[in-house]
Design an enzyme around this catalytic site. Structure first.
Site, PDB file in Angstrom:
ATOM      1  N   HIS A 252       2.901   3.509  -9.131  1.00  0.00           N
ATOM      2  CA  HIS A 252       2.755   2.082  -9.408  1.00  0.00           C
ATOM      3  C   HIS A 252       4.030   1.513 -10.029  1.00  0.00           C
ATOM      4  O   HIS A 252       4.418   0.381  -9.734  1.00  0.00           O
ATOM      5  CB  HIS A 252       1.557   1.841 -10.321  1.00  0.00           C
TER       6      HIS A 252
ATOM      7  N   ASN B 236     -10.477  -3.694  -6.728  1.00  0.00           N
ATOM      8  CA  ASN B 236      -9.719  -2.701  -7.505  1.00  0.00           C
ATOM      9  C   ASN B 236     -10.356  -2.388  -8.860  1.00  0.00           C
ATOM     10  O   ASN B 236      -9.984  -1.394  -9.505  1.00  0.00           O
ATOM     11  CB  ASN B 236      -8.281  -3.156  -7.723  1.00  0.00           C
TER      12      ASN B 236
ATOM     13  N   ARG C 109      -0.219   9.012 -10.481  1.00  0.00           N
ATOM     14  CA  ARG C 109      -0.310   7.748  -9.752  1.00  0.00           C
ATOM     15  C   ARG C 109       0.431   6.625 -10.478  1.00  0.00           C
ATOM     16  O   ARG C 109       0.999   5.736  -9.841  1.00  0.00           O
ATOM     17  CB  ARG C 109      -1.781   7.360  -9.549  1.00  0.00           C
TER      18      ARG C 109
ATOM     19  N   ASP D   4       0.830  -1.201   0.000  1.00  0.00           N
ATOM     20  CA  ASP D   4       0.000   0.000   0.000  1.00  0.00           C
ATOM     21  C   ASP D   4       0.866   1.254   0.000  1.00  0.00           C
ATOM     22  O   ASP D   4       1.929   1.288   0.635  1.00  0.00           O
ATOM     23  CB  ASP D   4      -0.893  -0.004   1.241  1.00  0.00           C
TER      24      ASP D   4
END
Length: 237
Positions: free
Chosen positions: A34, A65, A30, A17
């Protein structure tokens, strides 16, 4: 010495996380978080065998998700494709066996084919087992186990009154793996997020503030050392 005290865990699972927050702190998209999260996964997988882990389970993509934006899901699937393409040779040569838990067959056909090929290629490896949870949810896993048991009971193959813990264990995605010893969640959040709920019944839980992209070999070694200091009673005195 109580079971587990002063010993290394056999099976460690990690809720990876903090990718999004890592990127936000750096004013990056984002997707950049990742990508760095994949690099962290590479570091930890390499360290797992050296640190003596039999099994490392990583929570890569949950059944929830799918609620994320389509562009983010596409980015995640692209990273998965590249991870398999770029890392399978190294995993195979390092003696890592790949396992998947969750309904990965529901992913894109090319991803499923790549995963099946990687699983077959590493099936005989014995140094470390890397388990990746894909399209996985613990509640859904328990529902599948309950339906399987109910079907056998309805067919007269199983006495409903005789069903016990071992029967449920045998129907779970993790049935061929050693018990979960240590579950780590990064980023400071303190919840299990529908991950290995049954398997975590007597696992040690460790919540660390480190964001996943910053997690590394030293962080894993520290977690394992912390586990060794805990006294595990399994309900006893």
């Amino acid at each position: 010495m109580p079971a587990g005290e002063g010993r290394a865990p056999r099976h460690v699972a990690i809720i990876m996380d903090g990718n999004g927050r890592w990127a936000k702190k750096r004013l990056l998209p984002r997707a950049a978080g990742h990508r760095q999260g994949v690099e962290a996964a590479r570091r930890v997988v390499r360290a797992a065998g050296d640190l003596g882990l039999e099994v490392l389970t990583l929570y890569a993509f949950s059944s929830e998700n799918w609620r994320r934006p389509a562009t983010e899901i596409s980015d995640l699937m692209g990273l998965l494709r590249r991870f398999i393409l770029n890392d399978i040779d190294e995993l195979a040569e390092a003696g890592v066996r790949l396992r998947i838990i969750g309904d990965y067959q529901a992913l894109e056909p090319d991803v499923v084919a790549m995963i099946d090929s990687a699983i077959a290629r590493t099936a005989a490896n014995t140094r470390t087992t890397l388990v990746i949870a894909l399209n996985y949810g613990a509640q859904q896993e328990l529902v599948r186990a309950a339906r399987s048991l109910a079907a056998d009971a309805a067919a007269g193959k199983l006495d409903p009154g005789a069903i016990d813990i071992t029967d449920i264990d045998a129907r779970l995605d993790t049935s061929d793996l050693p018990p979960l010893d240590l579950l780590i969640r990064t980023s400071g959040e303190k919840r299990l997020s529908n991950f290995l709920l049954w398997q975590a019944a007597y696992a040690e839980l460790l919540f660390v503030d480190t964001l996943w992209p910053d997690f590394d070999r030293d962080a894993l070694a520290e977690a394992i050392a912390h586990f060794g200091q805990r006294e595990r009673r399994f309900g006893g005195l």
